[in-house]
Scaffold this active site. Structure first.
Site, short mmCIF file in Angstrom:
data_model
loop_
_atom_site.label_atom_id
_atom_site.label_comp_id
_atom_site.label_asym_id
_atom_site.label_seq_id
_atom_site.Cartn_x
_atom_site.Cartn_y
_atom_site.Cartn_z
N GLY A 13 0.86 -1.28 0.14
CA GLY A 13 -0.08 -0.11 -0.03
C GLY A 13 0.99 1.19 -0.03
N ASN A 15 1.68 2.98 -2.67
CA ASN A 15 1.19 4.03 -3.58
C ASN A 15 -0.32 4.40 -3.02
OD1 ASN A 15 2.28 4.13 -6.49
ND2 ASN A 15 2.60 2.08 -6.13
N LEU A 87 -3.90 -7.24 -7.23
CA LEU A 87 -3.19 -8.10 -8.25
C LEU A 87 -4.26 -9.27 -8.72
CD1 LEU A 87 0.18 -8.69 -6.30
CD2 LEU A 87 -0.26 -7.33 -7.99
N ILE A 90 -9.73 -7.79 -12.61
CA ILE A 90 -11.18 -6.87 -12.38
C ILE A 90 -12.46 -7.67 -13.35
CG2 ILE A 90 -12.55 -4.97 -12.47
CD1 ILE A 90 -10.42 -4.70 -10.42
N ASN A 104 -4.88 1.68 -13.39
CA ASN A 104 -3.90 0.81 -12.84
C ASN A 104 -2.61 1.47 -13.10
OD1 ASN A 104 -2.95 -1.41 -11.77
ND2 ASN A 104 -2.45 -2.43 -13.63
N HIS A 106 1.60 0.25 -13.56
CA HIS A 106 2.27 -1.10 -13.70
C HIS A 106 3.74 -0.53 -13.60
CE1 HIS A 106 3.16 -5.06 -15.01
NE2 HIS A 106 4.17 -4.32 -16.09
N ASP A 147 -3.18 -5.57 -18.30
CA ASP A 147 -2.22 -4.57 -18.68
C ASP A 147 -2.20 -4.11 -20.01
OD1 ASP A 147 -1.04 -4.81 -16.13
OD2 ASP A 147 0.35 -6.38 -16.41
N GLU A 176 6.64 6.09 -8.99
CA GLU A 176 5.37 5.77 -8.98
C GLU A 176 4.61 6.80 -8.26
OE1 GLU A 176 3.98 1.56 -8.53
OE2 GLU A 176 5.82 1.05 -9.15
#
Ligand code: GAR
Length: 199
Positions: A13, A15, A87, A90, A104, A106, A147, A176
């Protein structure tokens, strides 16, 4: 009205933390706020971070057909779903209802080094093993393929000859934390503008 964000996270967590802090610290009019953090793992440290920040948390079954997640997203009147180290795939029902409203991050330059099973350390190991001279960060919209959704933003990061997967991972993660909250802010501003125009 601020865009209502739900952050889905499976792991540490960091991000999520950067996103919470970014929107808390924005001096100008608040364009978005995190209203829900949900995880498929009840022991995800992301849930502890959210609870510490007084944000509602929820746990759902990542293998469910989407019914549980949709119920949560509707209950919290979520406008934008932010995947931050989430991970699981969806489910199509969620992608249909939230088309163009799921993003998302990556830790590589998609479409390279993405796809099913490519997450966390595995991505950086694959980049180093390939001999690539650069890696980076990609933010993209989520569709029904891992992705593969439209790319919203990318940031390039050189791979040094001395890099290990760990050293590369830590440089990518630092980027990120800067890029993702700002891209989310931009997407939220666009969403707000769109909803004003369509009124
Ligand atoms: C981040 O590096 C994110 O890009 C990656 O998982 C990490 C989560 O870290 N996501 C993927 O690999 C998705 N395919 P965090 O839990 O500390 O934010």
């Amino acid at each position: 009205m601020p865009t209502r964000l739900a952050v889905l996270a499976s792991g540490r967590g960091s991000n999520l933390q950067a996103i919470i802090e970014h929107f808390d610290n924005l001096a100008r009019e608040r364009v978005a706020k995190v209203v829900l953090v949900a995880s498929n793992r009840a022991d995800s440290p992301a849930l502890i971070r959210a609870a510490t920040a007084s944000i509602d948390i929820a746990n759902f079954d990542g293998a469910d057909d989407g019914t549980q997640l949709l119920k949560l997203l509707r209950k919290f009147r979520v406008d934008l779903v932010v995947l931050a180290g989430y991970l699981k795939r969806i489910p199509p029902s969620v992608i249909r209802e939230y088309a163009g409203r799921i993003i998302n991050i990556h830790p590589a330059l998609l479409p390279a080094f993405g796809g099913e099973g490519m997450y966390g350390a595995r991505v950086h190991e694959a980049v180093i093993a390939s001999g690539a001279r650069e890696s980076g960060v990609t933010v993209h919209l989520v569709d029904d393929e891992y992705d593969r959704g439209p790319i919203v933003a990318q940031w390039r990061i050189p791979v040094e000859p001395s890099d290990t997967p760990e050293s590369l991972a830590s440089r990518v993660l630092a980027v990120e934390h800067v890029v993702y909250p700002r891209v989310i802010e931009m997407v939220a501003i666009l969403q707000n503008t769109e909803s004003k125009i369509s009124v």
